[in-house]
Design a protein around this motif. Structure first.
Motif, PDB file in Angstrom:
ATOM      1  N   MET A 116       0.846  -1.194   0.000  1.00  0.00           N
ATOM      2  CA  MET A 116       0.000   0.000   0.000  1.00  0.00           C
ATOM      3  C   MET A 116       0.880   1.242   0.000  1.00  0.00           C
ATOM      4  SD  MET A 116      -3.010  -1.264  -0.116  1.00  0.00           S
ATOM      5  CE  MET A 116      -3.903   0.251   0.016  1.00  0.00           C
ATOM      6  N   ARG A 117       0.372   2.325  -0.583  1.00  0.00           N
ATOM      7  CA  ARG A 117       1.108   3.587  -0.623  1.00  0.00           C
ATOM      8  C   ARG A 117       0.362   4.701   0.112  1.00  0.00           C
ATOM      9  NH1 ARG A 117       2.592   3.424  -7.006  1.00  0.00           N
ATOM     10  NH2 ARG A 117       3.902   1.567  -6.908  1.00  0.00           N
ATOM     11  N   PHE A 118      -0.719   4.322   0.808  1.00  0.00           N
ATOM     12  CA  PHE A 118      -1.488   5.307   1.562  1.00  0.00           C
ATOM     13  C   PHE A 118      -2.114   4.608   2.759  1.00  0.00           C
ATOM     14  CE2 PHE A 118      -4.000   3.539  -1.845  1.00  0.00           C
ATOM     15  CZ  PHE A 118      -5.231   3.258  -1.291  1.00  0.00           C
ATOM     16  N   ASN A 119      -2.474   5.380   3.767  1.00  0.00           N
ATOM     17  CA  ASN A 119      -3.044   4.833   5.001  1.00  0.00           C
ATOM     18  C   ASN A 119      -4.502   4.436   4.796  1.00  0.00           C
ATOM     19  OD1 ASN A 119      -0.560   5.685   5.865  1.00  0.00           O
ATOM     20  ND2 ASN A 119      -1.326   7.078   7.420  1.00  0.00           N
ATOM     21  N   LEU A 120      -4.910   3.431   5.563  1.00  0.00           N
ATOM     22  CA  LEU A 120      -6.269   2.890   5.451  1.00  0.00           C
ATOM     23  C   LEU A 120      -6.970   2.846   6.806  1.00  0.00           C
ATOM     24  CD1 LEU A 120      -5.622  -0.308   3.294  1.00  0.00           C
ATOM     25  CD2 LEU A 120      -6.753   1.786   2.531  1.00  0.00           C
ATOM     26  N   ASP A 121      -8.287   2.907   6.771  1.00  0.00           N
ATOM     27  CA  ASP A 121      -9.136   2.479   7.880  1.00  0.00           C
ATOM     28  C   ASP A 121      -9.653   1.096   7.493  1.00  0.00           C
ATOM     29  OD1 ASP A 121      -8.769   4.899   9.188  1.00  0.00           O
ATOM     30  OD2 ASP A 121     -10.741   5.694   8.655  1.00  0.00           O
ATOM     31  N   ILE A 122      -9.546   0.141   8.414  1.00  0.00           N
ATOM     32  CA  ILE A 122      -9.963  -1.241   8.156  1.00  0.00           C
ATOM     33  C   ILE A 122     -11.142  -1.556   9.072  1.00  0.00           C
ATOM     34  CG2 ILE A 122      -9.250  -3.655   8.078  1.00  0.00           C
ATOM     35  CD1 ILE A 122      -6.313  -2.556   7.962  1.00  0.00           C
ATOM     36  N   ILE A 123     -12.224  -2.055   8.470  1.00  0.00           N
ATOM     37  CA  ILE A 123     -13.455  -2.332   9.213  1.00  0.00           C
ATOM     38  C   ILE A 123     -13.826  -3.804   9.006  1.00  0.00           C
ATOM     39  CG2 ILE A 123     -15.886  -1.696   9.483  1.00  0.00           C
ATOM     40  CD1 ILE A 123     -15.039   0.945   7.940  1.00  0.00           C
ATOM     41  N   TRP A 124     -13.936  -4.547  10.097  1.00  0.00           N
ATOM     42  CA  TRP A 124     -14.387  -5.940  10.015  1.00  0.00           C
ATOM     43  C   TRP A 124     -15.869  -5.991  10.364  1.00  0.00           C
ATOM     44  CZ3 TRP A 124      -9.520  -4.699  11.655  1.00  0.00           C
ATOM     45  CH2 TRP A 124      -8.456  -5.374  11.057  1.00  0.00           C
ATOM     46  N   VAL A 125     -16.612  -6.759   9.598  1.00  0.00           N
ATOM     47  CA  VAL A 125     -18.068  -6.812   9.721  1.00  0.00           C
ATOM     48  C   VAL A 125     -18.519  -8.275   9.777  1.00  0.00           C
ATOM     49  CG1 VAL A 125     -20.231  -6.170   8.588  1.00  0.00           C
ATOM     50  CG2 VAL A 125     -18.238  -4.664   8.395  1.00  0.00           C
ATOM     51  N   ARG A 126     -19.501  -8.536  10.591  1.00  0.00           N
ATOM     52  CA  ARG A 126     -20.143  -9.867  10.603  1.00  0.00           C
ATOM     53  C   ARG A 126     -21.638  -9.648  10.591  1.00  0.00           C
ATOM     54  NH1 ARG A 126     -18.984 -15.202  14.267  1.00  0.00           N
ATOM     55  NH2 ARG A 126     -20.418 -16.523  13.108  1.00  0.00           N
ATOM     56  N   ASN A 127     -22.302 -10.275   9.624  1.00  0.00           N
ATOM     57  CA  ASN A 127     -23.745 -10.126   9.478  1.00  0.00           C
ATOM     58  C   ASN A 127     -24.147  -8.649   9.435  1.00  0.00           C
ATOM     59  OD1 ASN A 127     -24.088 -12.952   9.512  1.00  0.00           O
ATOM     60  ND2 ASN A 127     -24.162 -12.948  11.736  1.00  0.00           N
ATOM     61  N   LYS A 128     -23.347  -7.856   8.721  1.00  0.00           N
ATOM     62  CA  LYS A 128     -23.577  -6.421   8.501  1.00  0.00           C
ATOM     63  C   LYS A 128     -23.485  -5.579   9.772  1.00  0.00           C
ATOM     64  CE  LYS A 128     -26.037  -6.959   4.168  1.00  0.00           C
ATOM     65  NZ  LYS A 128     -27.191  -6.591   3.367  1.00  0.00           N
ATOM     66  N   GLN A 129     -22.791  -6.104  10.795  1.00  0.00           N
ATOM     67  CA  GLN A 129     -22.550  -5.344  12.016  1.00  0.00           C
ATOM     68  C   GLN A 129     -21.040  -5.232  12.222  1.00  0.00           C
ATOM     69  OE1 GLN A 129     -24.285  -6.948  15.594  1.00  0.00           O
ATOM     70  NE2 GLN A 129     -24.117  -4.990  16.646  1.00  0.00           N
ATOM     71  N   ILE A 130     -20.564  -4.021  12.510  1.00  0.00           N
ATOM     72  CA  ILE A 130     -19.134  -3.794  12.699  1.00  0.00           C
ATOM     73  C   ILE A 130     -18.670  -4.491  13.974  1.00  0.00           C
ATOM     74  CG2 ILE A 130     -17.345  -2.061  13.141  1.00  0.00           C
ATOM     75  CD1 ILE A 130     -19.016  -0.086  11.462  1.00  0.00           C
ATOM     76  N   VAL A 131     -17.652  -5.368  13.831  1.00  0.00           N
ATOM     77  CA  VAL A 131     -17.113  -6.083  14.992  1.00  0.00           C
ATOM     78  C   VAL A 131     -15.756  -5.525  15.421  1.00  0.00           C
ATOM     79  CG1 VAL A 131     -18.392  -8.199  14.543  1.00  0.00           C
ATOM     80  CG2 VAL A 131     -16.093  -7.932  13.593  1.00  0.00           C
ATOM     81  N   ASP A 132     -15.059  -4.816  14.522  1.00  0.00           N
ATOM     82  CA  ASP A 132     -13.774  -4.235  14.896  1.00  0.00           C
ATOM     83  C   ASP A 132     -13.366  -3.193  13.858  1.00  0.00           C
ATOM     84  OD1 ASP A 132     -11.536  -3.799  16.465  1.00  0.00           O
ATOM     85  OD2 ASP A 132     -10.471  -5.598  15.820  1.00  0.00           O
ATOM     86  N   ILE A 133     -12.520  -2.267  14.290  1.00  0.00           N
ATOM     87  CA  ILE A 133     -12.031  -1.191  13.423  1.00  0.00           C
ATOM     88  C   ILE A 133     -10.568  -0.918  13.758  1.00  0.00           C
ATOM     89  CG2 ILE A 133     -12.202   1.269  12.854  1.00  0.00           C
ATOM     90  CD1 ILE A 133     -15.182   1.129  13.611  1.00  0.00           C
ATOM     91  N   VAL A 134      -9.761  -0.756  12.727  1.00  0.00           N
ATOM     92  CA  VAL A 134      -8.405  -0.224  12.880  1.00  0.00           C
ATOM     93  C   VAL A 134      -8.364   1.051  12.054  1.00  0.00           C
ATOM     94  CG1 VAL A 134      -5.972  -0.526  12.315  1.00  0.00           C
ATOM     95  CG2 VAL A 134      -7.243  -2.415  13.307  1.00  0.00           C
ATOM     96  N   GLU A 135      -8.027   2.159  12.703  1.00  0.00           N
ATOM     97  CA  GLU A 135      -7.948   3.434  11.999  1.00  0.00           C
ATOM     98  C   GLU A 135      -6.499   3.768  11.657  1.00  0.00           C
ATOM     99  OE1 GLU A 135     -10.651   6.683  13.297  1.00  0.00           O
ATOM    100  OE2 GLU A 135     -11.051   5.331  14.990  1.00  0.00           O
ATOM    101  N   ASN A 136      -6.318   4.368  10.493  1.00  0.00           N
ATOM    102  CA  ASN A 136      -5.035   4.915  10.058  1.00  0.00           C
ATOM    103  C   ASN A 136      -3.922   3.871  10.023  1.00  0.00           C
ATOM    104  OD1 ASN A 136      -3.674   7.159   9.034  1.00  0.00           O
ATOM    105  ND2 ASN A 136      -2.795   7.631  11.025  1.00  0.00           N
ATOM    106  N   ALA A 137      -4.227   2.690   9.465  1.00  0.00           N
ATOM    107  CA  ALA A 137      -3.202   1.657   9.293  1.00  0.00           C
ATOM    108  C   ALA A 137      -2.218   2.140   8.233  1.00  0.00           C
ATOM    109  CB  ALA A 137      -3.847   0.338   8.867  1.00  0.00           C
ATOM    110  N   LYS A 138      -0.945   2.192   8.616  1.00  0.00           N
ATOM    111  CA  LYS A 138       0.080   2.721   7.729  1.00  0.00           C
ATOM    112  C   LYS A 138       0.627   1.633   6.803  1.00  0.00           C
ATOM    113  CE  LYS A 138       1.367   6.284  11.040  1.00  0.00           C
ATOM    114  NZ  LYS A 138      -0.011   6.501  11.274  1.00  0.00           N
ATOM    115  N   PRO A 139       1.094   2.029   5.622  1.00  0.00           N
ATOM    116  CA  PRO A 139       1.709   1.040   4.718  1.00  0.00           C
ATOM    117  C   PRO A 139       2.860   0.324   5.415  1.00  0.00           C
ATOM    118  CG  PRO A 139       1.366   3.103   3.567  1.00  0.00           C
ATOM    119  CD  PRO A 139       1.074   3.363   5.026  1.00  0.00           C
ATOM    120  N   SER A 140       2.958  -0.953   5.154  1.00  0.00           N
ATOM    121  CA  SER A 140       4.008  -1.767   5.757  1.00  0.00           C
ATOM    122  C   SER A 140       5.144  -1.913   4.760  1.00  0.00           C
ATOM    123  CB  SER A 140       3.447  -3.138   6.144  1.00  0.00           C
ATOM    124  OG  SER A 140       4.437  -3.890   6.778  1.00  0.00           O
TER     125      SER A 140
END
Length: 91
Positions: A29-53
């Motif tokens: 990746m060349r830009f930061n991301l917000d990552i959202i995990w969903v189960r049955n259309k409900q958010i179960v976890d979020i990582v904000e501003n994940a930086k490129p590795s």
């Protein structure tokens, strides 16, 4: 991966056949991301501003609960959209 950015009104969605602890890496990746995990259309976890590795050992982000869908948005989208763990989504 390999892109310099993503339009602000777009994202990436990954739908899995069954729920699990699906890990996400920012390798290539060349830009930061917000990552959202969903189960049955409900958010179960979020990582904000994940930086490129850039390291040889890639950081892998895992959800706190099993998920069947992962949504990646530009960093800052979670805050801008006021998304929170437990929120229900529709699509």
């Amino acid at each position: 991966s390999g892109r310099d950015g993503m339009p602000g009104d777009q994202g990436m969605i990954f739908i899995f056949d069954k729920a699990g602890s699906h890990g996400i890496t920012t390798q290539g990746m060349r830009f930061n991301l917000d990552i959202i995990w969903v189960r049955n259309k409900q958010i179960v976890d979020i990582v904000e501003n994940a930086k490129p590795s850039l390291a040889l050992e890639q950081k892998v982000y895992y959800p706190v609960s099993d998920a069947d869908t992962v949504i990646e948005l530009n960093a800052g989208a979670v805050e801008r959209l006021n998304l929170n763990q437990g929120d229900r989504l529709s699509w």
